[in-house]
Design an enzyme around this catalytic site. Sequence first.
Site, PDB file in Angstrom:
ATOM      1  N   LYS A   1       0.861  -1.187   0.000  1.00 33.12           N
ATOM      2  CA  LYS A   1       0.000   0.000   0.000  1.00 33.12           C
ATOM      3  C   LYS A   1       0.892   1.231   0.000  1.00 33.12           C
ATOM      4  CE  LYS A   1      -1.717   2.824   2.924  1.00 33.12           C
ATOM      5  NZ  LYS A   1      -1.823   4.054   2.060  1.00 33.12           N
TER       6      LYS A   1
ATOM      7  N   GLU B   1       9.869   1.765  10.749  1.00 35.49           N
ATOM      8  CA  GLU B   1      10.807   2.875  10.668  1.00 35.49           C
ATOM      9  C   GLU B   1       9.983   4.153  10.630  1.00 35.49           C
ATOM     10  OE1 GLU B   1      13.794   2.645  11.345  1.00 35.49           O
ATOM     11  OE2 GLU B   1      13.985   0.471  11.160  1.00 35.49           O
TER      12      GLU B   1
ATOM     13  N   CYS C   1      13.085  11.555   6.669  1.00 36.84           N
ATOM     14  CA  CYS C   1      13.121  11.189   8.089  1.00 36.84           C
ATOM     15  C   CYS C   1      14.528  11.332   8.655  1.00 36.84           C
ATOM     16  CB  CYS C   1      12.603   9.770   8.291  1.00 36.84           C
ATOM     17  SG  CYS C   1      13.457   8.515   7.328  1.00 36.84           S
TER      18      CYS C   1
ATOM     19  N   GLU D   1       9.368  16.699  15.365  1.00 37.69           N
ATOM     20  CA  GLU D   1       9.764  16.567  13.968  1.00 37.69           C
ATOM     21  C   GLU D   1       9.050  17.611  13.115  1.00 37.69           C
ATOM     22  OE1 GLU D   1      10.606  13.003  10.824  1.00 37.69           O
ATOM     23  OE2 GLU D   1       8.691  12.905  11.888  1.00 37.69           O
TER      24      GLU D   1
END
Length: 479
Positions: free
Chosen positions: A175, A250, A284, A380
């Site tokens: 997906k 992750e 990331c 973040e």
Amino acid sequence: MAVEQRNYVDGEWIESETGETVSVENPASPDEIVARYQQSNAADAHRAIEAASNAAEEWAATPGPERGAILTETSRILADRKAELTELLVREEGKTRGEAGGEVQRAIDIFSYYGAKTHDLGGTVKSASGPQTTLYTVKEPLGVVGLITPWNYPIAIPAWKLAPALATGNVAVLKPASQAPGVAHAIFEALDEAGLPDGVANVVTGPGSSVGEELVTSEGVDAISFTGSTAVGNTVYEQATEDGKRVQLEMGGKNPTIVADSADVDEAADIVAAGAFGVTGQACTACSRAIVHTDVYDEFVEAVVERAAAIEPGPGLEESDMGPHVSKDELESTLEYIDIAQEEGAALETGGSALDRAGYYVEPTVFADVEPSSRLAQEEVFGPVLAVLEVEDFDDALAVANDVDYGLSASIVTDDHTEANRFIDEIEAGVAKVNAKTTGLELHVPFGGMKASSSETWREQGDEGLEFYTIEKTVYDNY
């Protein structure tokens, strides 16, 4: 006219059961619809899981080198289409042409690498305690694996999940993220052309709340590999482990670069700017914190601001320095953090505004005088925003670097060998770099994080990327 793409299930390109599609726009020119993709639901995901399950036994029994030949041919087909796929990636995700071309090449290399690795798959032979006994191990595939991937590396991350899964004899349902699924679809076109048997690999587009949840909770799925936000990843882990699935996560990062007093300041500014503003900060592993020794702090701020201010955002197909955000929502999130930083008292040194033009652009932004406890230094920010923090010494720098929830990638710029080695030993991150930017990964070594950046279970890429997809059986052959 925009192309309408279909799901790839059981070797066929089919429409979803909903009959609905979702449009993907060009983030550099939002009025341009690049393509339309299926707005699938749980039933579509279930159909793909069943197709994979039906193909599992035959694919697992296929000799490794034969599986590898298909992966190698897939690599060749992707290489032939590199220019086309680079442009598609730019138009859907917004990267510059150079960044997109590098990512497509990474996918090409990953399929080539794992195609070759299939010749080395196997277990180990050990000495048995008794006579006339052969003692050895074999590695077997897990079965059906569900792969959920993000939009920011829309071909590289699907490649580094799919290739080792298929190499080790698993069957898969992918997906991809809805914002930029076109290049992931291209992988399946290449696999199909390369001769992959029907049902072995399937792709279904649609919301995480339906397609993703079906993959995570279905009894027909044996393992989940997820890359995305920490909040979603934690939910995936809870749901998937309820029925004993193997899970690989992750997730996010708040990646620091320490700039020591021995560093060459110009070199440090180059390294930090590349890590902070490359791929529009939408990685990331992007550098979001520069932790700088007080003796070189002012000089560093001046140097990194100069580099940020020189970056010219624009459409990736026009060879700009930096592309747009992938979507309006991502742009607004970055602008919200810029407002938060100013409210918290950080000093805006450059940037901080959206560009007055079509597309989801923001100026490369640098904040100085950032407090370690502030939201800008802790949370973040998935955009080209750099927080610069001042520290008194190396011990203080390490403490600040580690004082966040995340632990994905970190780097240091120093000419002091002792500091470099202490950094490697003491930094709480899965990737540690010396005199290098936080971004950029080799494909043949493990990748993964610590703390809230990862499930801390299984690594991706390299030989470790194969381990997640196999289970070991020990054989005692008394002849």
